[in-house]
Design a protein around this motif. Structure first.
Motif, short mmCIF file in Angstrom:
data_model
loop_
_atom_site.label_atom_id
_atom_site.label_comp_id
_atom_site.label_asym_id
_atom_site.label_seq_id
_atom_site.Cartn_x
_atom_site.Cartn_y
_atom_site.Cartn_z
N GLN B 88 0.83 -1.21 0.00
CA GLN B 88 0.00 0.00 0.00
C GLN B 88 0.86 1.26 0.00
O GLN B 88 0.51 2.26 -0.61
N ASP B 156 -4.39 -3.37 9.63
CA ASP B 156 -4.72 -4.42 10.60
C ASP B 156 -5.04 -5.72 9.89
O ASP B 156 -5.03 -5.80 8.66
N GLY B 159 -8.35 -5.90 7.48
CA GLY B 159 -8.43 -5.29 6.16
C GLY B 159 -8.54 -3.78 6.21
O GLY B 159 -8.66 -3.12 5.19
N ASN B 160 -8.52 -3.20 7.43
CA ASN B 160 -8.53 -1.75 7.57
C ASN B 160 -7.12 -1.21 7.41
O ASN B 160 -6.15 -1.87 7.80
N SER B 161 -6.99 0.00 6.88
CA SER B 161 -5.67 0.61 6.77
C SER B 161 -5.80 2.13 6.66
O SER B 161 -6.86 2.65 6.34
N SER B 162 -4.70 2.82 6.96
CA SER B 162 -4.62 4.27 6.78
C SER B 162 -3.27 4.64 6.21
O SER B 162 -2.27 4.00 6.53
N VAL B 163 -3.26 5.67 5.38
CA VAL B 163 -2.01 6.32 4.99
C VAL B 163 -1.94 7.61 5.79
O VAL B 163 -2.80 8.48 5.64
N ILE B 164 -0.95 7.72 6.67
CA ILE B 164 -0.83 8.90 7.52
C ILE B 164 0.24 9.84 6.96
O ILE B 164 1.30 9.38 6.55
N LYS B 165 -0.07 11.13 6.96
CA LYS B 165 0.95 12.15 6.66
C LYS B 165 0.94 13.12 7.82
O LYS B 165 -0.11 13.66 8.16
N LEU B 175 -0.73 9.88 16.01
CA LEU B 175 -1.82 9.47 15.12
C LEU B 175 -1.81 7.97 14.89
O LEU B 175 -2.85 7.32 14.89
N ALA B 176 -0.61 7.41 14.71
CA ALA B 176 -0.52 5.97 14.47
C ALA B 176 -0.84 5.19 15.74
O ALA B 176 -1.45 4.12 15.68
N GLN B 179 -4.55 4.92 16.10
CA GLN B 179 -5.08 3.94 15.13
C GLN B 179 -4.78 2.53 15.61
O GLN B 179 -5.62 1.64 15.51
#
Lengths: 362, 362
Positions: B88, B156, B159-165, B175-176, B179
């Protein structure tokens, strides 16, 4: 009328109508109104288009604020974050948006899309995902139409952001809520990117026009020294729940929400009675002294200042304030089995079964 | 030796050495070892390359697990999440990774990169960002070299995900972490995407080889019925802090971390004395009965089972367990002003000023 424009001046009525349909929550639209007026002054009026005029292959995106209204009021957006959230989502999708959507026709989120529409020049679609305000992001008609809330961008005023992808809209709510809390209690988001075809299937229609009309009724009645309650009840097929004075108010910011309970002593025709309203950002339930419900979520519970006649948000509730509480029937989609599962009393932990407003005793 | 391979069998020594340098935390490398062995069995051995052999324009990415080790052990990764986090991040950057990096040469995160390297065929660079394990993601040499932790992907097992900036590596941690907690207490991440030139500037060198060597010493000594403590102290220029038996252990999972304190009664030469060690995932401080520090973060506090000779992680601490506590000097980068600010005693709330292990009384 398939398309019309909203000017800087007309944002006053939009904000007033949005505060009323905000059912006590969604944040006072005042900030969003100022943002929208400033953007319109700079870029020109906002074009509102009918869902029927949206092409099936358009990319349509709701932009809104997420968090506790009490926090939003102390942590003003600078106007650029909502647009930045939209642009980051466009960058992630590799495609520009063709139109904007209002996620909830109530509170601050009924005015923020006007600010972004003015700044970007994009049209705003006449409709929304709630026909009111609700506290959680999965609580939209689009969830019932299987539109995914993600990819979703969440951005704060400091420059932090995330693109969330989740396996369900409930998981999106959980992940975005924890980011919102970490970001300080409120954030700007762009989510539910959807096609024009999906818009036409899921959107609750004409609610931008509706809040504009509501705002004009409130302004007109007040200009004639009348409390707008009766005119709104007639126009919206609503029901007067009670008129009372706040004698106790308990509130807390918890789990990223403004939660609380207000107790009111009846006035006028309701003299001698006692009422209770609970809220999680929005009013969820109104009860009488025997704990009999007078109105239950998802029907709308809207507060008007009994004296001045303006909408009252939960953060404005204070000891001694006299309010007239009005119930409005929610959109038919919310009364379906899926709707009640998503936003009915049981979801919020209330034992009472949902009963339509019209079937409840006064 | 500029490049060499690690086989399924050799992962035993990597995992043992990683547990030792994990300074009590970072999670038991056992799970990561199984993941790596399974991936090597299927795809072939992992190539470990020297930082000097990395091209300046390569894209190099650390992949690791984030969260409380106690939770990781109950919520086993299925092996695909770490690779999914990497993929990802590659999709977001629009570019494939050329090499993998180990974020911390300790605990579970010293073995997970081997699993991903085997599965993807990418080389693993001989080095890491900590030279040990630390609890928070900004605590890497790369932060001192101004490498941004973001864009970062967090995923996770559902199947959940985030792109953090984020605007800083400290904000990325916040932030991470939220999450991670929302995702159930642990998650897989790909972060600090960096160029080969940045790798050469910031990486702590040869630590993959070091944990391999440590693992071989421990295995060799145990095979000869010797406790490896003395051999490790000599090899690593370390210091015996004490040998003692756990008489009290208090632990809690708090803010997404495994935190706690153990009290130990001295044994052998330390008979009659009392010691205390505190941990936040990793051991942070070792004190004697007069609250005098014996070792302070960022120096390494490593526990060996006084009987069996294997490394002991904080989640394995239990009443009656006899351990030998060994102090090791940390990398010189951590003893700089910037290093002490990032991971010194004050950051973790301890009043004691950092004093190098060698200058502290025994």
């Amino acid at each position: 009328m398939s398309a019309y424009t909203i000017t800087e001046n007309e944002m006053e009525a939009i904000a007033t109508g949005g505060a009323f349909l905000g059912t006590g929550g969604g944040g006072d639209p005042y900030i969003g109104k100022l943002m929208a007026q400033s953007a319109i002054a700079e870029h020109g009026p906002v074009t509102v288009i009918s869902p029927e005029d949206v092409e099936d292959d358009w990319l349509c995106v709701p932009v809104c604020m997420m968090g506790a209204p009490t926090v939003m009021l102390e942590k003003l957006p600078n106007g650029g974050e909502a647009r930045s959230a939209l642009e980051q989502l466009e960058a992630f999708l590799g495609r520009k948006a063709d139109a904007l959507i209002c996620i909830e026709a109530g509170g601050l989120n009924s005015t923020i899309p006007f600010a972004v529409a003015a700044a970007t020049g994009l049209p705003l679609i006449d409709g929304d995902g709630m026909g009111r305000a609700f506290p959680e992001l999965q609580m939209v008609s689009f969830t019932m139409q299987n539109v995914a809330a993600t990819p979703m961008v969440i951005a704060d005023e400091k420059g932090n952001s995330s693109v969330i992808k989740a396996i369900s809209n409930q998981w999106t709510e959980r992940l975005a809520r924890s980011q919102t809390i970490e970001m300080g209690g409120s954030a700007l988001v762009a989510l539910y990117p959807m096609s024009g075809a999906e818009v036409k299937k899921g959107i609750l229609r004409n609610t931008m026009s509706l809040i504009f009309e509501i705002g004009k009724v409130i302004t007109g009645e007040r200009a004639n020294n009348r409390n707008p309650a009766q005119a709104l009840i007639e126009k919206l097929n609503g029901k007067r729940l009670f008129t009372g004075r706040v004698v106790d108010i308990e509130r807390r910011t918890e789990g990223g929400f403004a939660r609380g309970t207000a107790v009111l002593k009846g006035m006028d025709d309701d003299h001698g009675r006692t009422f209770r309203v609970d809220f999680q950002n929005e009013f969820l339930i109104a009860l009488d002294e025997k704990d009999q419900p007078l109105a239950l979520t998802p029907d709308l519970i809207c507060a008007l200042d009994a004296d001045g006649g303006l909408p009252v948000t939960t953060e404005q509730l204070r000891f001694g304030l006299a309010i007239t509480m009005i119930g409005l029937p929610c959109d038919a989609q919310w009364r379906s089995e899926a709707g009640i599962e998503l936003v009915g009393p049981a979801y919020f932990g209330y034992p009472q079964a949902y009963t339509p407003l019209e079937d409840l005793p006064s």
